[in-house]
Design an enzyme around this catalytic site. Structure first.
Site, short mmCIF file in Angstrom:
data_model
loop_
_atom_site.label_atom_id
_atom_site.label_comp_id
_atom_site.label_asym_id
_atom_site.label_seq_id
_atom_site.Cartn_x
_atom_site.Cartn_y
_atom_site.Cartn_z
N TRP A 338 -53.78 53.38 21.29
CA TRP A 338 -53.47 54.80 21.03
C TRP A 338 -54.18 55.31 19.79
O TRP A 338 -54.23 56.51 19.53
CB TRP A 338 -51.96 54.97 20.86
CG TRP A 338 -51.39 54.38 19.59
CD1 TRP A 338 -51.58 53.13 19.11
CD2 TRP A 338 -50.57 55.05 18.63
NE1 TRP A 338 -50.91 52.95 17.93
CE2 TRP A 338 -50.27 54.10 17.61
CE3 TRP A 338 -50.03 56.33 18.52
CZ2 TRP A 338 -49.47 54.42 16.50
CZ3 TRP A 338 -49.23 56.63 17.42
CH2 TRP A 338 -48.96 55.69 16.43
N ASP A 339 -54.72 54.39 18.98
CA ASP A 339 -55.42 54.75 17.75
C ASP A 339 -56.42 55.88 17.99
O ASP A 339 -56.55 56.81 17.19
CB ASP A 339 -56.20 53.54 17.21
CG ASP A 339 -55.33 52.31 16.98
OD1 ASP A 339 -54.40 52.09 17.78
OD2 ASP A 339 -55.60 51.56 16.03
N GLU A 469 -43.75 48.94 14.82
CA GLU A 469 -43.54 47.69 15.56
C GLU A 469 -42.56 46.75 14.87
O GLU A 469 -42.31 45.65 15.37
CB GLU A 469 -44.88 46.98 15.78
CG GLU A 469 -45.79 47.78 16.70
CD GLU A 469 -47.18 47.17 16.86
OE1 GLU A 469 -47.50 46.26 16.08
OE2 GLU A 469 -47.92 47.62 17.75
#
Lengths: 727, 727
Positions: A338-339, A469
């Site tokens: 997703w960066d 995370e």
């Protein structure tokens, strides 16, 4: 004032693997790390050349397997080193470790023509001294060429010099060419089979590499452009070699060009032209479009370096993307995350929309894999993009911090929305974008579920993992829910505006789910909750945690991390950054003050967001400090692992820190907003963007905010809260 | 009326691997599956002989590794098959698949002497017909001997019969003895190195097996007890062989005994005695102590079979335990789980307390590994028992449904408490039990954390997994919290009663945490919550789930399962079963009605609990139905995987269903309670237990409940709610 060069004075240290990353070259298709060219002086076993999207697969082995787990690792492969050039004097051979002492005297990367200039002092044990200058560049015109010039000057040596250009070092199936008993090398190299073509021309060498398990082909040609007249030149089975005489004080020069095809493509016909002039033209355009100017010299260099590297890392063929480490290193196996959408694309959308469109097209190219993945997860409709992937299939071997990060779906939809808002490119929506948004919205609808609380229907997303995370498999992650809400609303907008067709029932369901998406809030503490549960857990024992125990994930069991209130990175705050109108400044301040002390920034995706929000909260000192750490992250090796590759998301984040942060830039109802949050440490900041056909220059000074139109139609911009016509 | 035999008429099918499990023999130390003895007729590749606690380790490979993960697989090893006996006629060889047609005519397991009697019809392709009777038993006196008698009768064949007793089939490093190119066999057998001793006696064969990686040794001796007089007998390099003549109608007999040492022990000296008389004595005592009598013939056989197999599976050396599949199969790699403490130990505690003590001593033997494991998890004090293990180290390769099941700590403490309550054995507490309870209580104190809600301090346990593995990493699992509450309270009791010393501050903290342990309850639905979150999630789409998709874990991604309200097994209800006084019958009814429809019973640990609670709720039909499924689970192959080994926890659960269920047995404040919940389907139920030195017989009839004292002092028992002196 524009910065033009990055040199050894600007970087954290002289560890070779670190320098290899920092001074890497590339053109979005292939990257070349700055390895010392001699076989005997390789700092380690890292690959030197990588191609974006060239990979092999291997079965993922699990301690305990389960239904629907990702099946295959995808790993970017190491390609033969195009920098290799060995020298043999009367007494010493640079393929032998230790025969030559190599003293790095200079490295300079030029942002204006993309050239890398290096100087090495060489000395043999017998005291034979030389100066070697290595000049190299990648042509930025999409022809995929790397040219390297070696200039050897003898200081005190008179005698024979042999040279070898060995083409199969650091990649390719060497065992077929060179006998090598090192099992590690064999394992790595077994991934590429190399077939050497008969090349009539004695000064060139052509071969096809074919990846194991994925059968991708890549054609390469290595060619001698120039060599000293009095030196022999022989093409041998694995490269070129030759010999000649050199006298003390004399200088000899060789030049080679490596050309690469695209994946499964052919070599492009070679053209006569001046590479460096081509690069100056292309990079001139790039800097013109992406121009940033800062009053701080170090930060000026930092942002230009970052943008230059982003430019070098972005896949442009619609079938590749930007890996977490770009093509500057093998970290994260060359995977896309997703960066790209959340940290990097804004830069390209606002400055190089054509590249942005290609990057988004990559997502369209893997939409079918995403549909299949949703089915694997038991979700009956829509598509779920893989958390980490090259080929579109899920490659994350730890689902609680992988597949469960469903938010990637909404992140992609968000980037499509931003792309459209900034470029007004309705064709892209019609051809590709709308279908992605529809399929991701369908996923949310099928994944989520309704509950009734206090007489209210709420749409909920259970057992997800947000960006942070250090918190996994929780319910109603604020970030995920908020992004999904936008995704669903954008789907409705696209249907209403004729970009796609959906039955009215579905449109209504999208609307309802979006409008009634549950967003957790703690009424008692008056804080936006990261999820339903986290705020109740005990705070991480920071006082008892030694500095050396960061990042936590390398020093504590996930169960220890998950049961504490501790964030790896901005999570709820990232959502608040994306949607400024969602909360008052007072609310944002409370949330910032709640989350900042429990955030470790163990992820490189964190500090840029804290900088932007600190700007918005008018905490300029904090904003500037976080910005420094963002802008210079790899140049000071803040995370300690730049040797594996650059932190590409953070490169993008450094542009966000300036534009979204110091300049308060965002789009609301189609209008651009700019707010001056310039910190005390900066006298001025100027940058260029493109917005709906216009090129604008935004100039901030301590007391002034100017938006100038460089090209394109006039438009209205909200500057420091007031709407202005920009003429 | 006592049942004495299990035959082929009593079992689900005649699949060989299934029969191998069902008719397995053992003595707690070693187990022998009922494999067809001929090499050429092996049904598959499952091991035939296993030793409880004899294992090898292998590194666990993770798709993505992380700090503190379990490092090594522990795998029970396959030992050389002691049943193997090959026959060769003039035309056929039983080592060759298909040379002999084997027709199973009878199998009968005798519960009174532990003997297994089998009869096979044999026929060669040439029409040569034989009848083979195989009679085998394991002596139950702890000398670890397996004796097998082969009686071959020729129906129509006159000619030569060769026989072979090959000792290294199905286990051991065959490659050293027999050339075998099958890579699967090689991989399996490489785990044992076998060293053959010189045995002077031509009729015996002795060898030492040594496990790879764990270096455990086991000595075995195989001996010829008897053979036909007119047959030769030769000891070859891997067993015995010989030949002789047989005429139609004639019968010849061979007998062999396999003796085993304990792990790292010596062979015990051999004694002359009548094995079967010894077994009748030992099993007579066992049935006397464990006597159960039921009016239903099938269930009578079922419960006796189950108890007989439990007796065969229980390690008795204080260093081994009861594996999830006992020693009847390689399922779950021979690991020990909480199954022993929560499902099996009550039977032994109430009927064979000496065995119960040995099983609990095993936990004491691994206490240091449990302390280390707590440190791995970042918990500063106390001990955390491994979720699955042989040697005490964690072997679960999936922590969300492994290590996170912290409840095993409290389960062990609970079993120690029950053992003490029933046996009054204070010495065990002083020597071993109290230390385990103290260390597990310390774990809870360090793991848990306080929160304030509505002005109340609550002790909470975040990110745990309860017994129901379809719900993972949640907060305040009711079962876990309730069991930890008891663990902490028992620690306080032990300190107060001088069984251990702790500083007053610690005792106070134990008290506070126990008293204020948070137990989640849904005020709106008036239901006991499984955890903080689950009740809000959508119910599993049962209507859309085909029958073939059970067990769900084999057909759906964990993320699909976790985000739905669906239970693999009793979880909250198990806690309510354990603590009857915690809730009113009305509350229990609501909870039962809430959880039953969402429970799949995909775990074999579920139905027995539902049966017990249905009894308590006076729902006799449900109670009986669940009891049928429990009692006959493996005999009807309800779970479909009995071929891998028996469901040992359920064997124990079937005793619980009778005693805790139909007879409502439990201990409260040191007094035994009995309540008659006999279902209509049963006319009577009687069973024996030992309680604080007395042997009692509990007799239930439809309208009568009698508790008789068979031996020991008089005591008071609460029968159907009224205290009675039992004289």
């Amino acid at each position: 004032m524009q910065s033009t060069k990055l040199t050894l004075d600007d970087v954290a240290n002289k560890d070779r693997q670190y320098l290899e990353t920092i001074f890497a070259l590339g053109d979005g298709h292939f990257g070349v790390r700055d390895a010392v060219p001699f076989t005997g002086n390789q700092a380690g076993t890292l690959p030197v050349m990588l191609v974006n999207g060239l990979y092999v697969t291997n079965p993922i082995v699990y301690g305990e397997n389960a239904y629907g787990y990702a099946k295959l690792h995808q790993t970017i492969v190491s390609l033969p080193n195009p920098r290799n050039f060995d020298l043999i004097s009367d007494t010493a051979d640079s393929t032998v470790p230790g025969d030559w002492r190599v003293d790095l005297k200079r490295t300079a990367l030029d942002f204006s023509d993309g050239s890398l200039n290096e100087r090495f002092g060489l000395e043999t044990k017998a005291g034979e001294k030389f100066l070697l200058t290595v000049n190299s560049w990648v042509v930025q015109d999409g022809t995929h060429q790397f040219t390297v010039t070696y200039t050897l000057k003898s200081i005190n040596y008179t005698g024979t010099i042999q040279f070898k250009r060995s083409l199969f070092v650091n990649g390719g199936e060497r065992s077929a060419l060179i006998n090598d008993d090192d099992p590690r090398v064999a394992a790595r190299n077994a991934r590429l089979a190399i077939h050497i073509q008969n090349t009539k021309d004695e000064r060139s060498f052509q071969w096809t590499s074919k990846t194991e398990s994925t059968s991708q082909t890549l054609i390469q040609e290595d060619q001698v452009n120039a060599g000293p007249q009095n030196y022999s030149l022989i093409r041998n089975e694995s490269g070129f070699e030759g010999a000649g005489k050199i006298a003390a004080g004399e200088e000899v020069t060789w030049q080679f060009t490596r050309r690469l095809s695209e994946i499964n493509g052919e070599l492009k016909p070679q053209q006569k032209r001046d590479d460096q002039a081509v690069n100056r033209q292309i990079l001139g355009d790039f800097w013109n479009q992406s121009r940033v100017e800062l009053s701080d010299e170090q930060l000026q260099k930092g942002i230009q370096y970052n943008l230059f590297q982003l430019f070098q890392s972005a896949g442009r063929d619609g079938r590749s993307n930007i890996a977490a480490k770009g093509i500057t290193g093998p970290g994260y196996e060359g995977h896309y995350f997703w960066d790209t959408e959340m940290y990097i694309l804004p830069f390209f959308i606002y400055t190089n929309p054509e590249i942005a469109k290609r990057l988004l097209s990559y997502r369209y190219s893997i939409l079918q894999q995403a549909r299949n993945r949703a089915r694997d997860l038991g979700v009956d409709s829509g598509a779920l993009f893989a958390w980490r992937t090259i080929n579109g299939e899920e490659a994350s071997a730890y689902f609680p911090a992988g597949t469960a990060q469903y938010h990637i779906n909404a992140d992609i939809a968000h980037a499509i929305k931003l792309y459209y808002e900034v470029t007004d490119d309705g064709d892209f929506l019609r051809q590709k974008g709308a279908e992605i948004v529809l399929e991701t919205a369908r996923f949310w609808l099928a994944y989520g579920s309704w509950r009734e609380r206090k007489g209210q229907q709420e749409f909920c997303l259970y057992k997800v993992t947000g960006p942070d995370e250090y918190t996994a498999l929780i319910d109603n992650n604020y970030y995920t829910n908020r992004m999904a809400k936008e995704n669903l609303a954008f789907a409705v907008w696209l249907i209403k505006h004729g970009y796609m067709v959906a039955d009215p029932g579905e449109q209504e369901q999208f609307s309802a789910a979006s409008e009634r998406m549950y967003l957790p809030y703690d009424e008692e503490q008056r804080v936006t909750k990261q999820d339903d549960e986290s705020p109740e857990m005990p705070v991480w024992p920071f006082a008892k945690t030694p500095k050396t125990n960061y990042p936590l994930l390398l020093h504590y069991h996930p169960l220890m991390i998950y049961r504490h209130r501790v964030n790896k990175q901005a999570d709820t705050l990232l959502a608040e950054m994306i949607f400024p109108e969602d909360q008052s400044n007072q609310q944002l301040r409370r949330d910032y003050d709640y989350y900042e002390p429990i955030t470790t920034h163990d992820s490189s995706l964190s500090r840029s967001i804290f900088s932007i929000l600190a700007s918005r909260l008018r905490r300029p000192q904090k904003a500037f400090k976080y910005y420094m750490d963002t802008s210079l992250m790899d140049l000071v090796d803040l995370q300690g692992n730049a040797s594996d590759g650059l932190h590409e998301a953070n490169l993008g984040g450094s542009w966000l820190g300036l534009t979204y942060g110091f300049a308060g830039m965002y789009v609301k109802h189609g209008r651009l907003h700019i707010t001056n949050y310039l910190p005390d440490e900066l006298d001025h900041l100027a940058f260029r963007i493109r917005f709906r056909g216009s090129t604008l220059e935004i100039k901030l000074q301590r007391t002034q905010t100017n938006v100038l139109r460089v090209a394109g139609p006039t438009l209205e911009v909200v500057v420091d809260g007031k709407a202005r016509k920009i003429k």
